[in-house]
Design a protein around this motif. Structure first.
Motif, PDB file in Angstrom:
ATOM      1  N   VAL C  83       0.877  -1.171   0.000  1.00  0.00           N
ATOM      2  CA  VAL C  83       0.000   0.000   0.000  1.00  0.00           C
ATOM      3  C   VAL C  83       0.916   1.224   0.000  1.00  0.00           C
ATOM      4  O   VAL C  83       1.850   1.302   0.797  1.00  0.00           O
ATOM      5  N   ILE C  84       0.682   2.130  -0.940  1.00  0.00           N
ATOM      6  CA  ILE C  84       1.561   3.289  -1.088  1.00  0.00           C
ATOM      7  C   ILE C  84       0.806   4.537  -0.641  1.00  0.00           C
ATOM      8  O   ILE C  84      -0.318   4.776  -1.075  1.00  0.00           O
ATOM      9  N   ASP C  85       1.439   5.267   0.253  1.00  0.00           N
ATOM     10  CA  ASP C  85       0.784   6.440   0.836  1.00  0.00           C
ATOM     11  C   ASP C  85       1.322   7.710   0.175  1.00  0.00           C
ATOM     12  O   ASP C  85       2.521   7.958   0.175  1.00  0.00           O
ATOM     13  N   ILE C  86       0.428   8.510  -0.389  1.00  0.00           N
ATOM     14  CA  ILE C  86       0.835   9.748  -1.060  1.00  0.00           C
ATOM     15  C   ILE C  86       0.074  10.908  -0.432  1.00  0.00           C
ATOM     16  O   ILE C  86      -1.132  11.064  -0.675  1.00  0.00           O
ATOM     17  N   LEU C  87       0.769  11.661   0.391  1.00  0.00           N
ATOM     18  CA  LEU C  87       0.133  12.774   1.116  1.00  0.00           C
ATOM     19  C   LEU C  87      -1.165  12.328   1.796  1.00  0.00           C
ATOM     20  O   LEU C  87      -2.174  13.034   1.756  1.00  0.00           O
ATOM     21  N   LYS C  90      -4.033   6.661   0.037  1.00  0.00           N
ATOM     22  CA  LYS C  90      -3.391   5.350  -0.140  1.00  0.00           C
ATOM     23  C   LYS C  90      -3.792   4.695  -1.458  1.00  0.00           C
ATOM     24  O   LYS C  90      -4.963   4.683  -1.824  1.00  0.00           O
ATOM     25  N   ILE C  91      -2.789   4.103  -2.128  1.00  0.00           N
ATOM     26  CA  ILE C  91      -3.068   3.308  -3.329  1.00  0.00           C
ATOM     27  C   ILE C  91      -2.737   1.856  -3.014  1.00  0.00           C
ATOM     28  O   ILE C  91      -1.641   1.556  -2.561  1.00  0.00           O
ATOM     29  N   GLY C  92      -3.713   0.971  -3.214  1.00  0.00           N
ATOM     30  CA  GLY C  92      -3.479  -0.444  -2.963  1.00  0.00           C
ATOM     31  C   GLY C  92      -4.251  -0.997  -1.776  1.00  0.00           C
ATOM     32  O   GLY C  92      -4.221  -2.206  -1.535  1.00  0.00           O
ATOM     33  N   GLY C  93      -4.951  -0.146  -1.050  1.00  0.00           N
ATOM     34  CA  GLY C  93      -5.731  -0.617   0.082  1.00  0.00           C
ATOM     35  C   GLY C  93      -7.168  -0.907  -0.301  1.00  0.00           C
ATOM     36  O   GLY C  93      -7.477  -1.130  -1.464  1.00  0.00           O
ATOM     37  N   LYS C  94      -8.072  -0.887   0.680  1.00  0.00           N
ATOM     38  CA  LYS C  94      -9.472  -1.205   0.395  1.00  0.00           C
ATOM     39  C   LYS C  94     -10.122  -0.110  -0.458  1.00  0.00           C
ATOM     40  O   LYS C  94     -10.943  -0.386  -1.319  1.00  0.00           O
ATOM     41  N   ASP C 294      -7.040  -1.729  -8.438  1.00  0.00           N
ATOM     42  CA  ASP C 294      -6.976  -0.879  -7.243  1.00  0.00           C
ATOM     43  C   ASP C 294      -7.419   0.554  -7.527  1.00  0.00           C
ATOM     44  O   ASP C 294      -7.404   1.386  -6.616  1.00  0.00           O
ATOM     45  N   GLY C 295      -7.778   0.846  -8.757  1.00  0.00           N
ATOM     46  CA  GLY C 295      -8.217   2.190  -9.076  1.00  0.00           C
ATOM     47  C   GLY C 295      -8.174   2.415 -10.563  1.00  0.00           C
ATOM     48  O   GLY C 295      -7.930   1.482 -11.345  1.00  0.00           O
ATOM     49  N   ILE C 296      -8.433   3.667 -10.945  1.00  0.00           N
ATOM     50  CA  ILE C 296      -8.395   4.022 -12.362  1.00  0.00           C
ATOM     51  C   ILE C 296      -7.707   5.370 -12.534  1.00  0.00           C
ATOM     52  O   ILE C 296      -7.641   6.173 -11.615  1.00  0.00           O
TER      53      ILE C 296
END
Lengths: 338, 338, 338, 338
Positions: C83-87, C90-94, C294-296
């Protein structure tokens, strides 16, 4: 249709080309002269024109078609979605169509048990291969006519209409009698003799996209069936051949909205053959419904490890049940029901 | 065959897999245990094993084949080049085989004239389509049985053996009687019912590679014909479907040395259908001979601009003559003659 | 790794091959002798072996790798999802990550307005091109450093982290300072010098799959970045090049479950560039979420008709809002939230 | 350029579209009204129009380009073949250009010995990789600047101009000083920043076709270099990525006559990287010359079995000598010399 001409044609050559084009059909010609090219716009029913016959005229640089070459399959001429009724089960309406069953019919016990399983899980059609196209002549080729008999027994037990693949025009009469939906496999998508004979029946035809067929070619193959009188065609996306080898084929889900825009015919997805991996069936099925498919055709086997073919892409009845359950919310989210 | 197993299998699971594999054939198993995977090496005649049946066993990660899955077409078992004799004309020997003629048979005058032209230019076979596979049901579908009759007239006039395409198993008997080399088109390369029926004849079969068929699949389709008893198979590379759209297909000339290494069967090239552009026929033919093909099949039309189909890829008899002439030095340079 | 040898090797040749292989690394060798081939199973850390160096040894028929060649990106070594946290996002979490914005930054008014729009619609990142890779040198190439400044203004106004594409290693320092997520476009997926320099930063890298890159190659490119120390890599499927031309590229949604199985890295989907058609963005986004992304990353423009590039694939803020709304139920159905 | 419009546009909408198009450049518009579509023919210098900007206008169905989008690379504007002179060696003239050498520079002894070998065999350029693009970060990446120094030593010893690959715009200055022909590899064909910087030098650039690049895209990348002022571009076909996996890539020899028709730039073939198999180098080289290439770039190694990379595709100096010899007759047959 737009015809691009070389710019250095004499008036006589130009007239000659126009004359030849007019001979091909009831076509009007408009002309646009550019700096480097001259363009002819052809007006009228250009779908009966043979693009190749124009391409080879001397002085013609290229030919681009504007209108789609299919007619009966074209949404322009039939804006409403086609809904096909098979013994009371509709394909193409609000309710999603679930076709499930084993890759191959192996025995009465097997097919009847799986048929009961998938019915109780929520399937409305039973699939099962009797005549099997196999890359190797040394692989199991299916139980053939005996397989058809076993499918009929399973149908009698469960009332599920049966879907199975035909490989030869010699069997059209038999399939017409025995089977509810006749499947044309990817390898036979351009077996035009088979398509024409199926066009003379009144059976619903499940037409799978060929491994290297464009969406337009798939619709032209549907047109082959429809032009003979049988408009009950269901299309099926099942993966195309690309450079990627992690999956057996690359499932082209963009084809679903594309087909929906171009044609009124129902279109379903085969997540089992696309990936060739059982653990991908679940996510790909969810994606297929989310993208707008009218249903799925999925391989279910009660004993995948001992399946006669393609066990690696079959899911168990238990997983199938769970998948059907999980699909409900996605179906609702896109305005469908299951 | 190499079977890769997950590393966390119990002894019992491992034994179970081995037992199942042994049941599939007369196979010995050798085991190699790595850090992250365990590997089984299968020894014996693995070409009759169905790779898919092993892939789906629980605990199996992947299956890789070492030996080619074809037998009768395999050079290992038949190191000498096969040479096929058709009315005294040999395909596969030192002399290159030139098959030429129009895309479609259109009339007696047309086919006889072209036959005479290509014969005088140096062709040893006449090609011409009687039954035509066309993407659109609205395009010209060939003169059918009348076309076969016209081909027979042209053969009588020129003594050239005739090569023409079959599309349905229903016509095998007729073709066996009328035709010298029966062509299976790209779209029917995996029409297995047709292949099997052709395998029961004694006619030479010209088998074209499918648009998205691997070299191995082409050889497996040859194996379908050969396994039924007919070993007179001639392979043909005619372009594969790729992302590149400048040419109709991408001619895969690497396939020629590949096939020569894998198989003893003769292999020719179709430069006309590959590119779909008449002006590419000449350079591609030269390249085909330089790369080691046993011959070519090329479209020649006395009036390409008015050809009923594919005129854009046909060359005139005059160009054909010149091409035959130009080929001589290249043939000599690679140890062949024309 | 499995090495297939010719069967006619002398003991000396065999020993020679083994010796050479052992020199390549700390490798144990196990041998299996078949009828037609001899197989060596290599045991140890084979990911540092160069498959090509073995392939070219005389007597080696082919080399097949069993273990994946990537290490830091491999799920085996890191079973938990990264999971990558950006400010704080999070990208990669729920929670799904929605990255939205215009193809190109065009003006302060444009980028600030769109940023506000997409934020209120539910996006958590702003995308926008400052340096644009264009097929033609005569097309608009982006506002460049001025575009970065405008993105920073939009970030200040909306607090959305900014995502934008880098094209040259010369700009790594500048991007590291100005940008929150650095995007590597499809054309630069194997621009190894750029990847290495990005690997020396601590910035999250959004790595897009190349048009003809396999899933394994995408992961190897991630490995390039990670092997230099930067493990904050987000993968992106954006369509691959195939023979189908109705869509600009073919979106390979099977890649999502495949990547999830092979790697712990987050993976998102770009439905805009895949199809190149705005009306496909909605169904493809739904499918992307249903399949497990995980997103778009999606193109939104307040005036698509006058967009400086790729307006044809952009949706309006109004459609974006509706899409975000429609996605909620699908997200819930697959255990995610938006 | 041809713009296809929907047929149900109001006069006002139509006028609006025309107005927008006219704003894009000095364009005249001609109109053709069909049954189902309306067509606009755009006249003038449409190569500076951005097709995408028109595609996204509301009411526009599709846009088809008639004229090629490249200018400086276009044969129409420069009908004579370009011939590039490199220290007295010409590429693009009657004499074929043979570029030969190892995949990687490994040591002074190695590169000098191979340089002498290939020179005596008939090569007129020395190739050798100093900076190596490798799929894995764990593979040998080349000797880098030390490799360049060794190449310069080999040049001094043999007077052969040197050809080597650049991977980063940071090295343009260095390469300009050290190297005679700067190679852009397939993976960097659309590394536009690199292309632009190379366009500002006066060095001959060997531009390789990307794995999934169309012929048009290759020419557009040449245009990037040429539009900056450097017209010394040599194109190179080296195989494209397709579904076929027997060869590493599929060599697209049809691209040679296609490029010759479209452009005046010289074009050579890389038979080594295309197939990835040393035993195919010989037949593919012969085919490349027969099809009309201006030369080849081929890997030669004095010890392929111990080569640091790609030994499997290298031939020995002895085979190279024989190949050069065998090529003579084929060269003569197609009007070239060696």
């Amino acid at each position: 249709m737009v015809v691009v001409l070389q710019n250095n044609l004499s008036e006589k050559e130009l007239e000659n080309i126009k004359k030849k084009i007019r001979k091909l059909g009831n076509i009007e010609i408009r002309e646009v002269k550019g700096d480097k090219y001259r363009i002819l716009g052809l007006i009228g029913d250009t779908s009966s024109l043979d693009q190749k016959e124009i391409t080879c005229m001397s002085g013609v640089e290229k030919v681009m078609h504007v209108q789609e070459p299919f007619k009966k399959a074209n949404r322009i001429l039939n804006p409403q979605n086609s809904v096909i009724d098979i013994l009371g089960n509709k394909i193409g309406g609000k309710k999603l169509s679930i076709i499930a069953g084993p890759c191959s019919v192996e025995s009465e016990e097997q097919i009847v048990e799986i048929a009961k399983n998938v019915k109780s899980g929520g399937a409305s059609f039973l699939r099962g291969g009797a005549y099997k196209p196999r890359t190797s002549p040394y692989s199991f080729q299916g139980l053939k006519s005996e397989g058809l008999e076993l499918l009929k027994i399973a149908r009698k037990e469960t009332k599920l209409p049966i879907v199975t693949e035909i490989m030869s025009p010699k069997l059209v009469e038999k399939f017409q009698e025995d089977v509810d939906v006749i499947q044309v496999g990817a390898r036979n998508m351009q077996n035009f003799d088979l398509l024409k004979e199926l066009g003379k029946t009144n059976k619903p035809i499940l037409l799978k996209r060929g491994l290297s067929a464009t969406i337009e070619e798939l619709l032209m193959s549907a047109e082959y069936i429809m032009s003979e009188g049988n408009e009950n065609v269901i299309l099926c996306e099942r993966g195309i051949r690309t450079f990627e080898k992690y999956t057996r084929n690359t499932l082209d889900l963009s084809a679903i909205p594309a087909i929906k825009k171009l044609s009124h015919l129902p279109v379903i997805v085969d997540p089992s053959h696309a990936a060739g991996l059982w653990w991908m069936v679940e996510p790909l099925t969810k994606a297929a419904i989310a993208v707008g498919a009218d249903g799925i055709i999925v391989e279910v086997h009660n004993d995948p490890e001992n399946a006669k073919c393609d066990g690696a892409q079959s899911i168990t009845p238990k997983r199938f049940n769970k998948l059907m359950n999980d699909l409900k919310d996605i179906a609702t989210a896109v305005g469908r029901e299951i």
